[in-house]
Scaffold this motif. Structure first.
Motif, PDB file in Angstrom:
ATOM      1  N   ARG A   1       0.948  -1.390   0.097  1.00 25.99           N
ATOM      2  CA  ARG A   1       0.177  -0.222   0.166  1.00 25.99           C
ATOM      3  C   ARG A   1       0.949   1.327  -0.022  1.00 25.99           C
ATOM      4  NH1 ARG A   1      -3.950   0.516   4.048  1.00 25.99           N
ATOM      5  NH2 ARG A   1      -2.378   0.055   6.012  1.00 25.99           N
ATOM      6  N   ASP A   2       1.458   2.096  -0.890  1.00 21.49           N
ATOM      7  CA  ASP A   2       2.565   3.030  -1.167  1.00 21.49           C
ATOM      8  C   ASP A   2       1.782   3.884  -1.528  1.00 21.49           C
ATOM      9  OD1 ASP A   2       3.758   0.359  -1.018  1.00 21.49           O
ATOM     10  OD2 ASP A   2       5.073  -0.069  -2.482  1.00 21.49           O
ATOM     11  N   VAL A   3       2.188   4.981  -1.264  1.00 21.72           N
ATOM     12  CA  VAL A   3       1.732   6.749  -1.307  1.00 21.72           C
ATOM     13  C   VAL A   3       3.173   7.158  -1.718  1.00 21.72           C
ATOM     14  CG1 VAL A   3       1.122   9.077  -0.721  1.00 21.72           C
ATOM     15  CG2 VAL A   3      -0.111   6.586  -0.191  1.00 21.72           C
ATOM     16  N   LEU A   4       3.408   7.516  -3.226  1.00 22.61           N
ATOM     17  CA  LEU A   4       4.578   8.388  -3.519  1.00 22.61           C
ATOM     18  C   LEU A   4       4.145   9.914  -3.728  1.00 22.61           C
ATOM     19  CD1 LEU A   4       5.122   5.972  -6.655  1.00 22.61           C
ATOM     20  CD2 LEU A   4       5.975   4.965  -2.950  1.00 22.61           C
ATOM     21  N   PHE A   5       4.839  10.674  -2.770  1.00 21.98           N
ATOM     22  CA  PHE A   5       5.092  12.085  -2.876  1.00 21.98           C
ATOM     23  C   PHE A   5       5.349  12.926  -4.159  1.00 21.98           C
ATOM     24  CE2 PHE A   5       4.241  11.466   1.354  1.00 21.98           C
ATOM     25  CZ  PHE A   5       3.159  11.891   1.885  1.00 21.98           C
ATOM     26  N   CYS A   6       5.673  13.578  -5.140  1.00 24.06           N
ATOM     27  CA  CYS A   6       6.086  13.391  -6.741  1.00 24.06           C
ATOM     28  C   CYS A   6       6.535  15.222  -6.015  1.00 24.06           C
ATOM     29  CB  CYS A   6       4.718  13.598  -7.944  1.00 24.06           C
ATOM     30  SG  CYS A   6       4.403  11.621  -7.844  1.00 24.06           S
ATOM     31  N   TYR A   7       7.618  15.255  -6.888  1.00 25.42           N
ATOM     32  CA  TYR A   7       8.478  16.639  -6.818  1.00 25.42           C
ATOM     33  C   TYR A   7       8.879  16.631  -8.698  1.00 25.42           C
ATOM     34  CZ  TYR A   7       8.736  17.390  -1.464  1.00 25.42           C
ATOM     35  OH  TYR A   7       8.213  17.292  -0.397  1.00 25.42           O
ATOM     36  N   ASP A   8       9.468  17.558  -8.896  1.00 27.12           N
ATOM     37  CA  ASP A   8       9.584  18.338 -10.198  1.00 27.12           C
ATOM     38  C   ASP A   8      10.517  18.772  -9.763  1.00 27.12           C
ATOM     39  OD1 ASP A   8       7.508  16.355 -11.269  1.00 27.12           O
ATOM     40  OD2 ASP A   8       6.484  19.023 -12.293  1.00 27.12           O
ATOM     41  N   LEU A   9      11.772  18.746 -10.459  1.00 23.60           N
ATOM     42  CA  LEU A   9      13.374  20.085 -10.358  1.00 23.60           C
ATOM     43  C   LEU A   9      13.566  20.095 -11.622  1.00 23.60           C
ATOM     44  CD1 LEU A   9      15.432  21.295  -8.676  1.00 23.60           C
ATOM     45  CD2 LEU A   9      16.716  19.461  -8.464  1.00 23.60           C
ATOM     46  N   ARG A  10      13.243  21.843 -12.209  1.00 27.57           N
ATOM     47  CA  ARG A  10      13.673  21.749 -12.847  1.00 27.57           C
ATOM     48  C   ARG A  10      15.299  22.205 -12.834  1.00 27.57           C
ATOM     49  NH1 ARG A  10      12.151  27.336 -16.364  1.00 27.57           N
ATOM     50  NH2 ARG A  10      13.946  26.852 -18.245  1.00 27.57           N
ATOM     51  N   LEU A  11      16.541  21.379 -14.175  1.00 28.13           N
ATOM     52  CA  LEU A  11      17.952  21.304 -13.771  1.00 28.13           C
ATOM     53  C   LEU A  11      18.366  22.532 -15.100  1.00 28.13           C
ATOM     54  CD1 LEU A  11      18.130  17.934 -13.432  1.00 28.13           C
ATOM     55  CD2 LEU A  11      19.120  19.536 -11.507  1.00 28.13           C
ATOM     56  N   PRO A  12      19.698  22.870 -14.099  1.00 25.37           N
ATOM     57  CA  PRO A  12      20.308  23.807 -15.060  1.00 25.37           C
ATOM     58  C   PRO A  12      21.018  22.807 -16.997  1.00 25.37           C
ATOM     59  CG  PRO A  12      21.191  23.812 -13.058  1.00 25.37           C
ATOM     60  CD  PRO A  12      20.609  22.649 -12.821  1.00 25.37           C
TER      61      PRO A  12
END
Length: 361
Positions: free
Chosen positions: A279-290
């Motif tokens: 029973r998994d919950v994944l917190f999502c992140y975005d990172l704009r990289l150089p």
């Protein structure tokens, strides 16, 4: 079962569209509970090279088409076994459901009756058989030690011990009843949380994702594709600090850059296989990289990285099983948020909803 387990949405069948050309690799067979073979042992599914993935992605054309069938398939792969829920019993701590345990696995726990109590009766909530911790175990630390000793005694029944503790709680942010070895989490059906980050670059108006290929020596999903950074959320660390830590370890991203990672939501799924109830919950992140940043793995868990057009990544997900299974959900969510999947696609809302098929709490 409780509402927590019953919250899994029924993923609708995909629209009837002519089949895509697919390049598939063998997936692991579902194991019988007595064999306890984890689906994470997916080496057979990872016998491909970068050239296989990138050539296929380019051949498939210009990106996420109106045919969402491949995306639905990836979501269903993460949400297997709903018909097997009746084989599990609730795990209560302090009158709260914290997990679900297979009846066959319960038999292995019966001998530890100074730690685990197997009960009949409704527990005030119309449940039959269920398990609880022995009433003498009141303090979280005492529970952690006692259950940890059981896991050591069970030996090969719980493979892949990592000596990393996950918090056991009824839902995110609620009191922690005790901590449990990460590898044991699915065998006790506790809700596990993780952080997954898509690292992207923009060049000349086009977006690219940094994609990693997991090391062939990793015990879980060796050789498969992965997004840039991911990790389970252990006890005693915030999501943001975990992202920063994983960025450094997995991709050599310094804090000065990773601190800009943006939380963008969560995905969830429920996967039942053998004795395992994930029973998994994944917190999502975005990172704009150089544009000139080059990731470098620091912990030996990633073989190599490639910078791939987002449209090509979408093609790989639609037409293959090359990605680690839960990474597909996180990237599909990225495709929604960045406009690569649009409302004119048949099944748009159903697919969007299916990304949170598990108990997202």
């Amino acid at each position: 079962m409780a509402a927590a387990a019953a919250a899994v949405l029924r993923i609708p069948p995909p629209p009837l569209i002519p089949p895509l050309r697919r390049l598939r690799y063998a997936s692991p067979r579902r194991s019988h509970p007595s064999r306890l073979v984890s689906s994470a042992s997916a080496a057979a599914a990872a016998r491909f090279a970068w050239d296989d993935a990138l050539t296929l992605a380019a051949d498939e054309g210009g990106g996420a088409s109106s045919d969402l069938r491949g995306f639905f398939e990836r979501v269903r792969t993460c949400n297997r076994g709903s018909e097997l829920k009746s084989e599990f019993v609730p795990f209560f701590v302090e009158e709260q459901i914290v997990g679900y345990v297979h009846k066959g696995f319960v038999e292995h726990l019966r001998k530890f009756n100074d730690v685990i109590t197997v009960s009949l009766g409704n527990n005030g909530r119309n449940f039959g058989e269920h398990i609880t911790l022995h009433p003498s175990l009141r303090a979280p630390d005492d529970r952690t030690i006692a259950v940890g000793n059981i896991i050591k005694c069970l030996g090969e029944l719980i493979p892949g011990i990592r000596n990393e503790l996950y918090p056991v709680t009824s839902s995110y942010g609620m009191p922690v009843f005790f901590s449990l070895e990460r590898a044991a989490a699915p065998y006790f059906g506790i809700k596990a949380y993780g952080v997954h980050m898509n690292g992207y670059v923009e060049k000349d108006g086009q977006k690219f994702l940094w994609i990693g290929k997991r090391s062939d020596t990793k015990p879980t999903f060796p050789g498969m594709l992965d997004h840039l950074v991911a990790g389970g959320l252990p006890y005693g660390i915030t999501c943001k600090e975990n992202v920063i830590k994983e960025c450094e370890e997995e991709a050599g991203i310094p804090r000065s850059i990773s601190n800009n990672a943006i939380p963008v939501g969560a995905v969830s799924y429920t996967d039942i296989e053998g004795y395992r109830y994930k029973r998994d919950v994944l917190f999502c992140y975005d990172l704009r990289l150089p544009a000139d940043f080059i990731p470098k793995n620091e912990d030996g868990e990633v073989d190599s990285f490639r910078l791939v057009p987002v449209s090509h990544v979408a093609n790989i997900i639609q037409t293959t099983e090359f990605f680690k299974q839960n990474c597909n959900l996180v990237i599909i969510d990225f495709l929604f948020r960045h406009g690569y999947i649009n409302p004119d696609s048949c099944g748009y809302l159903q697919l969007l909803q299916s990304l949170r098929s598990g108990d997202c709490s």
